[in-house]
Scaffold this active site. Sequence first.
Site, PDB file in Angstrom:
ATOM      1  N   ARG A 108       0.945  -1.388  -0.058  1.00  0.00           N
ATOM      2  CA  ARG A 108      -0.028   0.050  -0.095  1.00  0.00           C
ATOM      3  C   ARG A 108       0.778   0.959  -0.359  1.00  0.00           C
ATOM      4  O   ARG A 108       1.462   1.613   1.277  1.00  0.00           O
ATOM      5  CB  ARG A 108      -0.938   0.381   1.544  1.00  0.00           C
ATOM      6  CG  ARG A 108      -1.940  -1.304   1.115  1.00  0.00           C
ATOM      7  CD  ARG A 108      -2.590  -1.139   2.367  1.00  0.00           C
ATOM      8  NE  ARG A 108      -3.503  -2.492   2.358  1.00  0.00           N
ATOM      9  CZ  ARG A 108      -4.916  -2.744   2.699  1.00  0.00           C
ATOM     10  NH1 ARG A 108      -5.503  -1.416   3.814  1.00  0.00           N
ATOM     11  NH2 ARG A 108      -5.365  -3.186   2.277  1.00  0.00           N
ATOM     12  N   SER A 131     -22.702 -13.804  12.380  1.00  0.00           N
ATOM     13  CA  SER A 131     -21.943 -12.932  11.627  1.00  0.00           C
ATOM     14  C   SER A 131     -21.848 -13.013   9.900  1.00  0.00           C
ATOM     15  O   SER A 131     -21.784 -14.503   9.530  1.00  0.00           O
ATOM     16  CB  SER A 131     -21.033 -12.817  11.991  1.00  0.00           C
ATOM     17  OG  SER A 131     -19.601 -12.056  11.563  1.00  0.00           O
ATOM     18  N   SER A 152     -19.649  -1.978   2.237  1.00  0.00           N
ATOM     19  CA  SER A 152     -18.755  -1.345   1.315  1.00  0.00           C
ATOM     20  C   SER A 152     -17.794  -0.978   0.463  1.00  0.00           C
ATOM     21  O   SER A 152     -17.145  -0.501  -0.880  1.00  0.00           O
ATOM     22  CB  SER A 152     -17.592  -0.123   2.760  1.00  0.00           C
ATOM     23  OG  SER A 152     -16.618  -1.397   3.041  1.00  0.00           O
ATOM     24  N   HIS A 168     -21.589   2.903   6.601  1.00  0.00           N
ATOM     25  CA  HIS A 168     -21.767   2.901   4.701  1.00  0.00           C
ATOM     26  C   HIS A 168     -23.227   4.212   4.618  1.00  0.00           C
ATOM     27  O   HIS A 168     -23.106   3.804   3.540  1.00  0.00           O
ATOM     28  CB  HIS A 168     -21.308   1.891   4.280  1.00  0.00           C
ATOM     29  CG  HIS A 168     -20.276   2.101   4.789  1.00  0.00           C
ATOM     30  ND1 HIS A 168     -18.704   3.177   3.966  1.00  0.00           N
ATOM     31  CD2 HIS A 168     -19.014   1.022   4.878  1.00  0.00           C
ATOM     32  CE1 HIS A 168     -17.447   2.919   4.081  1.00  0.00           C
ATOM     33  NE2 HIS A 168     -18.051   1.447   4.771  1.00  0.00           N
ATOM     34  N   THR A 218     -21.130   5.438  12.012  1.00  0.00           N
ATOM     35  CA  THR A 218     -20.030   6.374  12.224  1.00  0.00           C
ATOM     36  C   THR A 218     -19.934   7.753  11.985  1.00  0.00           C
ATOM     37  O   THR A 218     -20.903   8.405  11.602  1.00  0.00           O
ATOM     38  CB  THR A 218     -18.893   5.771  10.836  1.00  0.00           C
ATOM     39  OG1 THR A 218     -17.566   6.047  11.197  1.00  0.00           O
ATOM     40  CG2 THR A 218     -18.668   6.693  10.012  1.00  0.00           C
ATOM     41  N   LYS A 251     -17.586   9.453   8.331  1.00  0.00           N
ATOM     42  CA  LYS A 251     -17.694   9.473   6.652  1.00  0.00           C
ATOM     43  C   LYS A 251     -18.963   9.885   6.156  1.00  0.00           C
ATOM     44  O   LYS A 251     -18.292  11.286   6.202  1.00  0.00           O
ATOM     45  CB  LYS A 251     -18.162   7.561   6.562  1.00  0.00           C
ATOM     46  CG  LYS A 251     -17.218   6.861   6.787  1.00  0.00           C
ATOM     47  CD  LYS A 251     -17.080   5.680   6.660  1.00  0.00           C
ATOM     48  CE  LYS A 251     -15.845   4.320   7.097  1.00  0.00           C
ATOM     49  NZ  LYS A 251     -14.809   4.511   6.673  1.00  0.00           N
ATOM     50  N   THR A 302      -9.486   5.247  27.055  1.00  0.00           N
ATOM     51  CA  THR A 302      -8.999   5.908  26.378  1.00  0.00           C
ATOM     52  C   THR A 302      -9.934   7.415  26.090  1.00  0.00           C
ATOM     53  O   THR A 302     -10.257   7.722  26.856  1.00  0.00           O
ATOM     54  CB  THR A 302      -9.874   4.734  25.079  1.00  0.00           C
ATOM     55  OG1 THR A 302      -8.710   5.852  24.177  1.00  0.00           O
ATOM     56  CG2 THR A 302     -11.111   5.073  24.859  1.00  0.00           C
ATOM     57  N   THR A 303      -8.896   7.826  25.576  1.00  0.00           N
ATOM     58  CA  THR A 303      -9.687   9.475  26.298  1.00  0.00           C
ATOM     59  C   THR A 303     -10.094   9.831  24.988  1.00  0.00           C
ATOM     60  O   THR A 303     -11.212   9.578  24.364  1.00  0.00           O
ATOM     61  CB  THR A 303      -8.704  10.110  25.742  1.00  0.00           C
ATOM     62  OG1 THR A 303      -7.011  10.128  26.794  1.00  0.00           O
ATOM     63  CG2 THR A 303      -8.424  11.922  25.475  1.00  0.00           C
ATOM     64  N   THR A 347      -8.375  -6.320   1.358  1.00  0.00           N
ATOM     65  CA  THR A 347      -9.406  -5.045   1.721  1.00  0.00           C
ATOM     66  C   THR A 347     -10.701  -5.980   1.057  1.00  0.00           C
ATOM     67  O   THR A 347     -12.014  -6.082   1.138  1.00  0.00           O
ATOM     68  CB  THR A 347      -9.651  -4.429   0.450  1.00  0.00           C
ATOM     69  OG1 THR A 347      -8.536  -3.712   1.943  1.00  0.00           O
ATOM     70  CG2 THR A 347     -10.545  -3.512   1.674  1.00  0.00           C
TER      71      THR A 347
HETATM   72  C1  LIG Z   1     -18.226  -1.585   7.826  1.00  0.00           C
HETATM   73  C2  LIG Z   1     -17.340  -0.788   8.715  1.00  0.00           C
HETATM   74  N1  LIG Z   1     -18.101  -0.538   9.718  1.00  0.00           N
HETATM   75  C3  LIG Z   1     -16.565   0.126  10.499  1.00  0.00           C
HETATM   76  C4  LIG Z   1     -15.786   0.751   9.570  1.00  0.00           C
HETATM   77  C5  LIG Z   1     -14.839   1.540  10.578  1.00  0.00           C
HETATM   78  O1  LIG Z   1     -15.410   3.072  11.224  1.00  0.00           O
HETATM   79  P1  LIG Z   1     -14.314   3.946  11.178  1.00  0.00           P
HETATM   80  O2  LIG Z   1     -13.518   4.634   9.646  1.00  0.00           O
HETATM   81  O3  LIG Z   1     -14.816   5.366  11.823  1.00  0.00           O
HETATM   82  O4  LIG Z   1     -13.261   3.616  12.549  1.00  0.00           O
HETATM   83  C6  LIG Z   1     -15.703   0.636   8.628  1.00  0.00           C
HETATM   84  C7  LIG Z   1     -14.450   1.348   8.077  1.00  0.00           C
HETATM   85  O5  LIG Z   1     -14.688   1.694   7.380  1.00  0.00           O
HETATM   86  C8  LIG Z   1     -16.308  -0.072   7.913  1.00  0.00           C
HETATM   87  O6  LIG Z   1     -16.339  -0.130   6.810  1.00  0.00           O
END
Ligand SMILES: Cc1ncc(COP(=O)(O)O)c(C=O)c1O
Length: 404
Positions: free
Chosen positions: A21, A136, A188, A216, A244, A247, A276-277, A362
Amino acid sequence: MDYEGYFRDQLDALMGEGNYRVFADLERHRGSFPRATRHGGEGTSEVTVWCSNDYLGMGQNPSVLAAMHEAIERCGAGAGGTRNISGTNHYHVLLERELADLHGKESALLFTSGYVSNWASLTTLASKLPGCVVLSDEMNHASMIEGIRHSRAERQIFKHNSPEDLDRRLSLIEPGRPKLVAFESVYSMDGDIAPIEELCDVADAHGAMTYLDEVHAVGLYGPRGGGIAEARGLMDRLTVIEGTLGKAFGVVGGYIAASTALCDFVRSFASGFIFTTALPPHVAAGAAASIRHLKTSQVERARHQENVRKVRARLDAIGIPYMPNPSHIVPVMVGDPVKCKWISDILLDSFGVYVQPINYPTVPKGTERLRITPSPLHTDADIDHLVSALENLWSRCALARAVA
Ligand SMILES: Cc1ncc(COP(=O)(O)O)c(C=O)c1O
């Protein structure tokens, strides 16, 4: 052991496969998304970004930036601690209320990223519920897989988007055991969308909890940007909705929205939340402004969908193959890691078009692709330029194949 030699050998192997990468060193420009300056090589160059997950350009939205500036002026830079020890700022509390309202849930809980929200929530739920079995989806994101794995709970992988396979597997589990079904709405990389209602029907029939990753989809779908579950009127069917802020909302951070008891449970037991902070207050302020904006404004979503349609129509017209799907993601299939990187490099170096190659791990080997994400802020001229650059490269590839 020759540690350095081992690291170099592993990296050489990645390079040999075409899977090493290389990050594009970008400087985004406030107010002119999707333009950026690219640093490196022989200096700098101007590029148009075609692979950003700032799907709606909200990272540049004036109301988001104003809220962040104001919060910095009021609170300074960092949160100053974990949520428990001095780090809970009023902006966090307001943001959690905004998120609970977005998803029609009693409560919400913030994390430092979407990755951490999945990892910490799934780990906690699956490890603390006695005898829990997690079901899952086979295409779930790494953050969900890692969280489930870390919980050490029994795990079953059901066929992608298959209520039938889920039903079959749930039928074989002792009825009294706690069960958690984890899946995504928009996947995604392929851009396909889960049959949420059918999966919820199956989960309900077996008394299983449901956990939906809408990373997403939040901001992008539904009349208030609540995601696919909102668009389909299904938010109340999900036990947990995860999302999230990094995005479509354009900032950073992650969250779950669920019942007050469930959020309080995760808040009280999740190590990835506790130790964590907290997010900087201005990040929370910016995210809340972004969510508020997208709860009422339809302009960004409408123009986003329009640009996605335009890009697809133009690719169809010149015969460039992309994976069809009902979402906003346009995966242009290349199927070879070296070629994928080669196309991406030439797009960047010769045409000022930035689309990162998406290679293994990926996506599975043989499905390497350019993942194009049109935004509402790409102009018709940007689309013309992207399409003619791709056409040029595709004809060069065809020529190379003909000569070989
Ligand atoms: C399906 C999915 N869940 C969770 C995440 C993680 O989210 P973040 O980028 O906010 O850490 C991603 C990141 O690309 C994702 O594609």
